[in-house]
Structure formats: C-alpha cells, structure tokens
Write an enzyme that holds these catalytic residues in place. Sequence first.
Site, PDB file in Angstrom:
ATOM      1  N   LYS A 193     -23.654  -8.407 -25.205  1.00 58.63           N
ATOM      2  CA  LYS A 193     -23.381  -7.481 -24.107  1.00 58.63           C
ATOM      3  C   LYS A 193     -22.077  -7.753 -23.376  1.00 58.63           C
ATOM      4  O   LYS A 193     -21.717  -8.897 -23.142  1.00 58.63           O
ATOM      5  CB  LYS A 193     -24.512  -7.569 -23.098  1.00 58.63           C
ATOM      6  CG  LYS A 193     -25.818  -7.023 -23.636  1.00 58.63           C
ATOM      7  CD  LYS A 193     -26.880  -7.128 -22.584  1.00 58.63           C
ATOM      8  CE  LYS A 193     -28.106  -6.298 -22.974  1.00 58.63           C
ATOM      9  NZ  LYS A 193     -29.112  -6.349 -21.917  1.00 58.63           N
ATOM     10  N   GLY A 373     -22.806 -23.244 -20.710  1.00 56.37           N
ATOM     11  CA  GLY A 373     -22.377 -22.603 -19.457  1.00 56.37           C
ATOM     12  C   GLY A 373     -21.024 -23.086 -18.959  1.00 56.37           C
ATOM     13  O   GLY A 373     -20.216 -22.295 -18.471  1.00 56.37           O
TER      14      GLY A 373
END
Length: 391
Positions: A193, A373
């Site tokens: 996405k 992350g």
Amino acid sequence: MAWKTLDDMDLSGKRVLTRVDINVPVEDGRVTDATRITRIVPTVQDILAKGGTPILLAHFGRPKGKYVPEMSLRVTLPALEEALGRPVTFIEKPSRDQIDALPMETVVLIENTRFTEMEEKNDPMMANFLASLGDVYCNDAFSAAHRAHASTEGVAHLLPSCVGRLMAEELSALDAALGNPVRPVVAVVGGAKVSTKLDLLGNLVGKVDHLVIGGGMANTFLAAQGVDVGKSLCEHDLADTAREILSKAEAAGCEIILPRDIVVAREFKADADSETLSPDACPADAMILDAGPATVAYIEEVLKAAKTLIWNGPLGAFEIEPFDAATNAAARAAAALTKAGSLTSVAGGGDTVAALNQAGVAGDFTYISTAGGAFLEWMEGKTLPGVAALG
Ligand code: ADP
Ligand code: MG
C-alpha cells in the site's frame, strides 16, 4: 560521521552498558533462530579485548511494563553463551554494588528492560539508574533506535556514549545508500500500500535520481493517471496524493518508473492462469499481481547505469508463483551488478528481506538491513532518537 565508535573510547577497566537487540524467536523455551545473537558477538568481543566488562541491556517481546515470566531474557542465555564461547552472568535486579563485585572480563546480561513501564516512557529515573550501572554506554541496537526509550535514548545523554560494531556497520551502509551516495541513485519501492509508505516516497523523490514504484502501490499510481486497474489492490482515495508525489518528483528531477507491462490474474493463488498485458489493459475482473518482463528489462537498464540502489518492498505478490518473477529478476540483476563491483546495494524491510532470501541473492547485496521499523523511518528521512542521542 558525528558519533564515536568503540575505537574512540577508553574501555580499560570500564563497565560498558551495551544496548543490544537479541529479540530472537523462541519456541518451547528454545531459541529457534540465533541470527540476532550472532550479530552482536563482534561488539562484545571487542569490549572484552579492550579490557571492558560488557553489561548487556535488551528488550524481549512486548511485556508492556510488567513482569511476564515467558518474556524473561533468561531463555536466551544458552544461545548467547554458545555464540560467545564463554559464560554469561544473568542479573534479574541489578545494582552497582553487585556489578562492582563481579570479576573483570565477565559478560553480564540484565533482565528485559521492558519489565518496567519506565523503559518505554523514557523515564529519567530509569535512565539515571541504568547510567549508575556503567561507566560508558554503547548502542548496538539500530533496530531499536527509532524508539526514544530509557535504554536506547535517555541513558545515552548521561554517560560517554558510542555505537557498537553492528550499528556502526549499519549506519555507514545506510549513509552510503542515502545520506551521501554515489550517483546515480535508484530507489525501488514496492509492497502492498501507498498509505504505509507516503513519507518514504516523499523523502525519496527529493533524494534519488530514479524511483521505481512497484507492487500494489503502483496500482494506486496507475489509477491516479486514469488507468482502470480492475480488481487490483488500489487505494483510490490516495489518487491526489499519488499525483502530488509525481509532480514533486518532476520538480526534483527524479524519474518515476511505473510498470511498463503488468501480469494479471483472476485469482490470487499459486499457478493461477495469468497473462502479461500493457498497463492500461487490465480486464475489469482481473488483478495486477506483478510487473512484466518489459518493466524488468527497463529496471535492469537503469540499474546498469546506476552506482547506488536502495530497495524496500517487493515488485509483486512474491509469496505466490509466478508473481515473484519481477522481484526475483530485478533482485538477481542488482546482485550481479553488486558482485561485479559497479553497484552499492542496500535493502531492508520484513517482506523485502524474505523476498531477497527467496530469490537466493540476499548474500550478494552490499547490505541487508534487518532493522524493520528503524530502517523504514530512516528511509523516511526521520531523525532516529537513539542515533541522535549519541551525537
Ligand atoms: P516490507 O515488509 O518489505 O516493507 P511491504 O509489507 O510493504 O514490504 O509489502 C509486502 C507485501 O506487498 C507482500 O505481502 C506482497 O504480497 C504485497 N504485494 C506486492 N505487490 C502486490 C500486488 N500487486 N497486489 C497485492 N499485494 C501485493
Ligand atoms: Mg511487510
């Protein structure tokens, strides 16, 4: 670079508080993959060789500030001792007296830093307490550097601080890829996405010469240009954002490379019937699941002329054959160019690392970041608090 390394510190006779990432997978009370433990060995050995006592600080799982027996770091001891080839002293509730009483050349592991909520709150009390246990602070946990916790950030302000071997290696690889890269620089960004990678795309268009957009997020860009993408994964509500990124790229002189051909199927399953079409020819009842050979050929051409590659996100739904084809081919091309010495290649991201392993080329990249992350936030151009605190 602004931070000190172990070579810049006098460690002789010093207690070296060393933040590591040994958050390893465990099943039935045993470590099933010791990769993270193996990677901290050079730092620990180096501290010992310089006459210091490594006092390892680490988190394990997500105990959310409470004592959770299954998340005790004790479970990592056998694997840690095996990797280091020496005994490790485990301390559940440390005090400076206890640490001072230990003989030199001991390796100490302190219980899960996240067993108190003061850790994630970056409570000064905890930072002060940790600082009282050591003389020098060494951060070797790049993967935790995007969090401002007591053991990753707070304590760094209270002691003479440096980076460990592993984190120094990671920082210089990242610097070579995006901080201060040899041009031309190509970025490959794929994955599911656009919404999860907006900041990343926004940062890259201002920094790289060519930006390949692949995977599900390419569909959002194609749709924003008026192309019908059928039943493909697509965030239609982000059409304006996609167009903004395209015009920002144009203003910055960054070439955006979207799929030049697409591989479509009606079902998302292994060996589903698929066909290769022009990007504007996706049937209404089909999904775009990969880029086609013409796209790969163009990516290869761009990589050949490039000096630096930074990659996050697969070009297609690589978990299922044959939709791994574009990712595999581009990965192999990048690996070959790296081996030949013409390309510096850095990649990161959970699925990206899995895809490169699946393609059998992870070992041939210049650097593969397993930091998750922290790697993504760095690609977004953010200042990582755990790195900034060392400056
Ligand atoms: P990373 O973990 O490396 O940051 P992401 O999580 O962003 O990567 O993206 C990986 C996911 O994107 C994979 O599960 C892959 O199947 C999915 N994906 C890639 N291309 C497509 C596509 N065309 N349609 C649907 N999913 C896709
Ligand atoms: Mg992922």
